[in-house]
Design an enzyme around this catalytic site. Structure first.
Site, PDB file in Angstrom:
ATOM      1  CB  THR A 133      -0.900   0.011   1.268  1.00 18.54           C
ATOM      2  OG1 THR A 133      -1.442   1.329   1.450  1.00 18.54           O
ATOM      3  CG2 THR A 133      -0.128  -0.339   2.526  1.00 18.54           C
ATOM      4  CG  ASP A 134      -0.987   5.079  -0.966  1.00 16.15           C
ATOM      5  OD1 ASP A 134      -1.570   4.436  -0.056  1.00 16.15           O
ATOM      6  OD2 ASP A 134      -1.516   6.038  -1.554  1.00 16.15           O
ATOM      7  CD  GLU A 135      -3.227   3.656   4.405  1.00 13.47           C
ATOM      8  OE1 GLU A 135      -3.027   3.667   5.629  1.00 13.47           O
ATOM      9  OE2 GLU A 135      -4.345   3.537   3.900  1.00 13.47           O
ATOM     10  CE1 TYR A 158      -3.311  -2.271   6.059  1.00 13.82           C
ATOM     11  CE2 TYR A 158      -3.117   0.076   5.582  1.00 13.82           C
ATOM     12  CZ  TYR A 158      -3.239  -1.228   5.147  1.00 13.82           C
ATOM     13  OH  TYR A 158      -3.267  -1.502   3.801  1.00 13.82           O
ATOM     14  CE  LYS A 162      -0.512  -4.537   3.018  1.00 15.55           C
ATOM     15  NZ  LYS A 162      -1.032  -5.825   2.509  1.00 15.55           N
TER      16      LYS A 162
HETATM   17  P1  TYD Z   1     -10.248   5.092   4.725  1.00 15.37           P
HETATM   18  O1  TYD Z   1     -11.293   4.720   3.719  1.00 15.37           O
HETATM   19  O2  TYD Z   1     -10.325   4.497   6.077  1.00 15.37           O
HETATM   20  O3  TYD Z   1      -8.828   4.798   4.039  1.00 15.37           O
HETATM   21  P2  TYD Z   1      -7.322   5.142   4.553  1.00 15.37           P
HETATM   22  O4  TYD Z   1      -7.362   5.770   5.873  1.00 15.37           O
HETATM   23  O5  TYD Z   1      -6.699   3.805   4.593  1.00 15.37           O
HETATM   24  O6  TYD Z   1      -6.774   6.048   3.506  1.00 15.37           O
HETATM   25  O7  TYD Z   1     -10.232   6.673   4.898  1.00 15.37           O
HETATM   26  C1  TYD Z   1     -10.051   7.542   3.803  1.00 15.37           C
HETATM   27  C2  TYD Z   1     -10.034   8.967   4.323  1.00 15.37           C
HETATM   28  O8  TYD Z   1     -11.318   9.290   4.835  1.00 15.37           O
HETATM   29  C3  TYD Z   1      -9.060   9.167   5.475  1.00 15.37           C
HETATM   30  O9  TYD Z   1      -8.446  10.458   5.358  1.00 15.37           O
HETATM   31  C4  TYD Z   1      -9.931   9.143   6.718  1.00 15.37           C
HETATM   32  C5  TYD Z   1     -11.270   9.673   6.200  1.00 15.37           C
HETATM   33  N1  TYD Z   1     -12.457   9.118   6.880  1.00 15.37           N
HETATM   34  C6  TYD Z   1     -13.386   9.972   7.459  1.00 15.37           C
HETATM   35  O10 TYD Z   1     -13.237  11.205   7.434  1.00 15.37           O
HETATM   36  N2  TYD Z   1     -14.478   9.415   8.076  1.00 15.37           N
HETATM   37  C7  TYD Z   1     -14.679   8.062   8.137  1.00 15.37           C
HETATM   38  O11 TYD Z   1     -15.687   7.626   8.750  1.00 15.37           O
HETATM   39  C8  TYD Z   1     -13.710   7.195   7.538  1.00 15.37           C
HETATM   40  C9  TYD Z   1     -13.879   5.705   7.587  1.00 15.37           C
HETATM   41  C10 TYD Z   1     -12.617   7.765   6.905  1.00 15.37           C
END
Ligand code: TYD
Length: 349
Positions: A133-135, A158, A162
């Site tokens: 992942t890019d994370e 997380y 990874k």
């Molecule tokens: P997410 O889909 O959990 O992916 P990731 O954190 O792995 O990139 O979240 C995407 C973005 O959306 C992230 O900046 C966090 C935000 N987010 C919210 O603002 N509210 C939420 O309920 C969730 C799940 C994520």
């Protein structure tokens, strides 16, 4: 006929990959998935009766089971998706992330190494592809892009798990010359994504007229790629990617959380339900250690492997919302399971 082992094939990206590759090529797929909370056999209805497809209900951490599987089957490609993937869950409880993501990956690496090595060295045309992942790169400032040489600097459990697994894949490549590739893809979206992730969570809450929880100021940026474009990238890397290399996959589609929320609400309002409005948007406490921005440079994929994303965000988001709106039974089945408790714990109602 190539023989694939796909791990975590009942999940979001894995199931999309299996459906894509089986339709596109005459391949055999063995899917191992432990059907944890986000694995769902409903995602694989289209292929479940195909004679080229086989499902194994099992855990990648199970030593005997995986060893037995490698004895019984000869695989050409291993595409390793199986993982605990949700940042918020990793903040709640780290242990499963270490177990599945790190130990599970080790178990697969070790079995691939034994199965593919004989007195002449490694068998030809084998590949272990680790879907990372890019994370793993951590947080990014304005105007910068992650390239494959950006140092790994994960900031939550997380992404650390990874990154740990990825480094073990790299070690197997360097030490034992296992033929590997590592992919680092940006945020995926599309059909069959578990509604703990932003886009399906928003759609599900719009359907149920529940508040749309936006973390912090809603300005965190993610680089969104339609899941099918991730699948085409994996297909190309398996066939043409240089052994041992890392490839970034992304489509230069940077959006803030708030941009996404507006798009989802406005589209549902216009096409499906006038009662869904931006008033549902609710700001909630920010995620701990929230990475502000991820953005990927896919230049290597484009230049070396001639891969391009084929679906614009404007098309992809409509396809995705339409899919959820037309598969509300799929959503309801999930919402009525473990998700109910999870959601209550995190969002309070
Ligand atoms: P997410 O889909 O959990 O992916 P990731 O954190 O792995 O990139 O979240 C995407 C973005 O959306 C992230 O900046 C966090 C935000 N987010 C919210 O603002 N509210 C939420 O309920 C969730 C799940 C994520």
């Amino acid at each position: 006929m190539k023989r694939y082992l796909v791990t975590g094939g009942a999940g979001f990206i894995g199931s999309n990959f299996i459906k894509y590759i089986m339709q596109k090529q005459d391949v055999v797929v063995v899917n191992i998935d432990n059907l944890e909370y986000s694995g769902n056999l409903e995602n694989l209805k289209e292929v479940e009766n195909n004679s080229r497809y086989r499902f194994i209900h099992g855990d990648i951490c199970n030593k005997e089971l995986v060893e037995e599987l490698f004895k019984r089957e000869e695989f050409d490609y291993i595409v390793h998706f199986a993982a605990m993937t949700h940042v918020d869950r990793s903040i709640e409880n780290v242990e499963p992330f270490i177990r599945v993501n790190i130990s599970g990956t080790y178990n697969l690496l070790e079995n691939a190494r034994k199965a593919w090595f004989n007195e002449k060295g490694y068998m030809e045309e084998k590949k272990f592809l680790y879907v990372s992942t890019d994370e793993v790169y951590g947080d990014l400032g304005e105007g910068e892009y992650f390239t494959e040489t950006t140092p790994i600097a994960p900031r939550n459990p997380y992404s650390a798990s990874k990154a740990g697994a990825e480094l073990m894949v790299r070690a197997y490549s360097e030490t034992y010359k296992l033929p590997i590739n590592i992919t680092r893809c940006s945020n995926n979206y599309g059909p069959n994504q578990f509604p703990e992730k932003l886009i399906p969570l928003l759609v599900n809450n719009c359907i149920n007229k529940k508040p749309l929880p936006i973390y912090g100021d809603g300005k965190s940026v993610r680089d969104w790629l339609f899941v099918k474009d991730h699948c085409t990238a994996i297909e190309i890397i398996l066939e043409k990617g240089k052994v041992g290399e890392v490839y970034n996959i992304g489509g230069h589609n940077e959006k803030t959380t708030l941009d996404i929320a507006y798009m989802v609400v406005d589209y549902i309002n216009k096409k499906y339900d006038k009662k869904v409005t931006r008033k549902l948007i609710t700001y909630v406490a920010d995620r701990k250690g929230h990475d502000r921005r991820y953005a990927i440079s896919p230049a290597k994929m484009i230049k070396e492997l001639n891969w391009f994303p084929s679906i614009t965000f404007e098309e992809g988001i409509k396809l995705t919302i339409d899919w959820y709106m037309n598969h509300q039974e799929w959503l309801e089945n999930i919402v009525n399971g473990e998700y109910k408790e999870y959601y209550k714990r995190r969002y309070g109602n």
